[in-house]
Scaffold this motif. Structure first.
Motif, PDB file in Angstrom:
ATOM      1  N   SER A 326       1.038  -1.111   0.389  1.00  0.00           N
ATOM      2  CA  SER A 326       0.206  -0.056  -0.031  1.00  0.00           C
ATOM      3  C   SER A 326       0.528   0.671  -0.352  1.00  0.00           C
ATOM      4  N   ALA A 327       0.723   2.135  -0.120  1.00  0.00           N
ATOM      5  CA  ALA A 327       1.070   3.801  -0.305  1.00  0.00           C
ATOM      6  C   ALA A 327       1.857   4.027   0.659  1.00  0.00           C
ATOM      7  N   GLN A 328       1.022   3.250   2.073  1.00  0.00           N
ATOM      8  CA  GLN A 328       1.514   3.816   3.452  1.00  0.00           C
ATOM      9  C   GLN A 328       2.838   3.130   3.826  1.00  0.00           C
ATOM     10  N   SER A 329       2.195   1.607   3.503  1.00  0.00           N
ATOM     11  CA  SER A 329       3.453   0.738   3.542  1.00  0.00           C
ATOM     12  C   SER A 329       4.561   1.087   2.659  1.00  0.00           C
ATOM     13  N   VAL A 330       4.465   1.462   1.730  1.00  0.00           N
ATOM     14  CA  VAL A 330       6.063   1.539   1.241  1.00  0.00           C
ATOM     15  C   VAL A 330       6.550   3.433   1.146  1.00  0.00           C
ATOM     16  N   GLU A 331       5.502   4.211   1.862  1.00  0.00           N
ATOM     17  CA  GLU A 331       6.255   5.415   2.658  1.00  0.00           C
ATOM     18  C   GLU A 331       6.921   4.853   4.237  1.00  0.00           C
ATOM     19  N   GLY A 332       6.146   3.996   4.582  1.00  0.00           N
ATOM     20  CA  GLY A 332       7.572   4.239   6.092  1.00  0.00           C
ATOM     21  C   GLY A 332       8.719   3.414   5.405  1.00  0.00           C
ATOM     22  N   ILE A 333       8.760   2.431   4.586  1.00  0.00           N
ATOM     23  CA  ILE A 333      10.241   1.961   4.433  1.00  0.00           C
ATOM     24  C   ILE A 333      10.452   2.475   3.542  1.00  0.00           C
ATOM     25  N   LEU A 334      10.318   3.478   3.073  1.00  0.00           N
ATOM     26  CA  LEU A 334      10.721   4.724   2.478  1.00  0.00           C
ATOM     27  C   LEU A 334      11.725   5.672   3.849  1.00  0.00           C
ATOM     28  N   SER A 335      11.192   5.720   4.791  1.00  0.00           N
ATOM     29  CA  SER A 335      11.733   6.337   5.992  1.00  0.00           C
ATOM     30  C   SER A 335      12.953   5.982   6.099  1.00  0.00           C
ATOM     31  N   HIS A 336      12.616   4.048   6.113  1.00  0.00           N
ATOM     32  CA  HIS A 336      13.605   3.702   6.932  1.00  0.00           C
ATOM     33  C   HIS A 336      14.594   3.434   6.473  1.00  0.00           C
ATOM     34  N   ALA A 337      13.988   3.323   4.810  1.00  0.00           N
ATOM     35  CA  ALA A 337      15.300   3.532   3.806  1.00  0.00           C
ATOM     36  C   ALA A 337      16.460   4.779   4.084  1.00  0.00           C
ATOM     37  N   VAL A 338      15.831   5.651   4.455  1.00  0.00           N
ATOM     38  CA  VAL A 338      16.310   6.980   3.867  1.00  0.00           C
ATOM     39  C   VAL A 338      17.690   7.400   5.250  1.00  0.00           C
ATOM     40  N   SER A 339      16.585   7.029   6.666  1.00  0.00           N
ATOM     41  CA  SER A 339      17.681   7.343   7.810  1.00  0.00           C
ATOM     42  C   SER A 339      18.466   5.867   7.650  1.00  0.00           C
ATOM     43  N   ALA A 340      18.661   4.632   7.569  1.00  0.00           N
ATOM     44  CA  ALA A 340      19.250   3.897   7.499  1.00  0.00           C
ATOM     45  C   ALA A 340      20.267   3.707   6.377  1.00  0.00           C
ATOM     46  N   GLN A 341      20.248   4.273   4.951  1.00  0.00           N
ATOM     47  CA  GLN A 341      21.224   4.279   4.476  1.00  0.00           C
ATOM     48  C   GLN A 341      22.185   5.509   4.025  1.00  0.00           C
ATOM     49  N   ARG A 342      21.783   6.724   5.079  1.00  0.00           N
ATOM     50  CA  ARG A 342      22.780   8.055   4.613  1.00  0.00           C
ATOM     51  C   ARG A 342      23.857   7.726   4.160  1.00  0.00           C
ATOM     52  N   PHE A 343      24.871   6.416   5.191  1.00  0.00           N
ATOM     53  CA  PHE A 343      26.249   6.164   5.102  1.00  0.00           C
ATOM     54  C   PHE A 343      26.346   6.088   3.677  1.00  0.00           C
ATOM     55  N   LEU A 344      25.344   5.036   2.892  1.00  0.00           N
ATOM     56  CA  LEU A 344      26.200   5.374   1.146  1.00  0.00           C
ATOM     57  C   LEU A 344      25.871   5.910   0.348  1.00  0.00           C
ATOM     58  N   VAL A 345      25.014   7.536   1.117  1.00  0.00           N
ATOM     59  CA  VAL A 345      24.811   7.750   0.179  1.00  0.00           C
ATOM     60  C   VAL A 345      26.547   9.093  -0.194  1.00  0.00           C
TER      61      VAL A 345
END
Length: 400
Positions: A326-345
């Motif tokens: 769902s749009a809500q579940s995808v937004e939640g995964i994206l939010s987690h990814a942004v914080s979890a993957q900053r060091f890869l940026v």
């Protein structure tokens, strides 16, 4: 977690080559063109056989379609097909199986048959028989080889042969393996007599596609195709082995960075960037569901073929990407990814500096990349569970 979703050296190099322009539209057009090439190719598979050999049932099993489905090739028809008829895959419409006019009749003329049915438009041929080798098989094999096309010989209905052996086993003492070895050896011997040096013979029962040589046929066809046609066939095949599912995951993973790039570039300048990003990601994940045969239509088709209730198959799909998308579940995964993957940026921008300019620091790209890679992992695992369920039921039915 970091190593699992980190971008590979090859992917970074490929992105560096693509991202030569800071103009978003130019880069987007180039990447979308790369993806379009993968889906625009058409694969034409010719299926030949005498009446009663099980051509139509093979076509249906190959596409993962029940014989009674609206899109199924018509079975049980005794009249010989007079015209070639195409049957597209129900979800991969660029993969076509052609039911060609029957062979082994008085009107069959091997010298003109392949020319009449349009030999050159087919990528390869599948010859289906369910009985003894016939002279028409020799003729067809020779004509196909002369045209420098590949063919695969299918000995269908081997379950019938094994049932007959079970009834007379006391007299002859042959095991099922003995029967299968004899069938294979007989087909190979006859093909060699027809000057086929390395015959490719597959023993099948289209009523039990998970068994016998059907999975081996799938993998052989994939090994002998290349490029985009291999990709098209791979994503259209029903899941009959763990190897096939892993091949799908690997093939789709090779294009994750392109899909993540399209998601990010398409959302640049949108009035609601998050909404645009989520919508694109959901479309991509839905295409992954189809590839792993986990969308509702695919599960319903599998339920019809196996007799397993749809809800029972659906319970094997446990990931958020598989059943709670769902749009809500995808937004939640994206939010987690942004914080979890900053060091890869930081690593990404150092290797592909222009990406930071084009995609606002690369965070949205990395989040999309992380989400799609996670989706492939989880959906492939869902696909394996569903496949194992179907395989277990198939084995139980045979025992009964």
């Amino acid at each position: 977690m970091a190593s699992q979703f980190a971008i590979s050296e090859a992917e970074m190099n490929e992105m560096s080559l693509v991202l030569q322009s800071n103009v978003v539209t130019d880069v987007l057009t180039q990447v979308e063109g790369m993806l379009a090439q993968m889906t625009s190719v058409t694969l034409n598979i010719a299926v030949i056989g005498e009446s009663g050999a099980g051509k139509s049932t093979f076509i249906n099993a190959f596409r993962g379609v029940d014989d009674d489905a609206p899109e199924a090739a018509e079975t049980g028809v005794t009249a010989t097909t007079q015209m070639a008829k195409a049957y597209p895959h129900p979800s991969a419409h660029n993969v076509l199986l052609w039911d060609l006019p029957g062979i082994g009749t008085l009107s069959f003329q091997p010298s003109t048959y392949l020319e009449d049915v349009g030999l050159l438009k087919y990528d390869f041929f599948i010859i289906v028989t369910a009985d003894r080798f016939q002279e028409c098989h020799y003729a067809l094999a020779r004509c196909i080889m002369q045209a420098q096309k590949k063919f695969y010989f299918i000995r269908n209905k081997v379950d019938r042969d094994l049932e007959a052996n079970a009834r007379r086993r006391r007299q002859k003492g042959l095991s099922d393996d003995d029967v299968l070895r004899h069938l294979r050896a007989d087909c190979e011997k006859n093909l060699r007599m027809g000057q086929v040096e390395t015959p490719q013979v597959f023993l099948l029962s289209c009523f039990y596609p998970q068994n016998y040589d059907f999975p081996a046929l799938q993998m052989t066809l994939l090994e002998e195709l290349d490029g985009h046609k291999q990709h098209a066939l791979l994503l259209s095949l029903p899941n009959l082995s763990t190897s096939l599912i892993q091949s799908k995951r690997q093939a789709l993973a090779g294009a994750v960075w392109q899909r993540a790039m399209v998601v990010c570039l398409s959302s640049v300048g949108a009035s609601n960037t998050l909404h645009a990003t989520v919508s694109k990601l959901m479309d991509t994940v839905k295409s992954y569901q189809q590839a792993f045969c986990l969308d509702e239509e695919s599960l319903h088709r599998l339920a019809s073929i196996t007799g397993i209730p749809f809800k029972e198959l659906q319970r094997e799909v446990t990931s958020t990407f598989g059943k709670q998308l769902s749009a809500q579940s995808v937004e939640g995964i994206l939010s987690h990814a942004v914080s979890a993957q900053r060091f890869l940026v930081t690593q990404l921008e150092r290797r592909v500096p222009v990406l930071g300019t084009v995609v606002a620091g690369g965070i949205s790209f990395m989040a999309s990349y992380f989400l799609l890679t996670s989706a492939l992992k989880n959906l492939s695992e869902d696909g394996e569970r569903v496949m194992q369920k179907a395989l277990f039921v198939s084995i139980c039915k045979q025992k009964d």
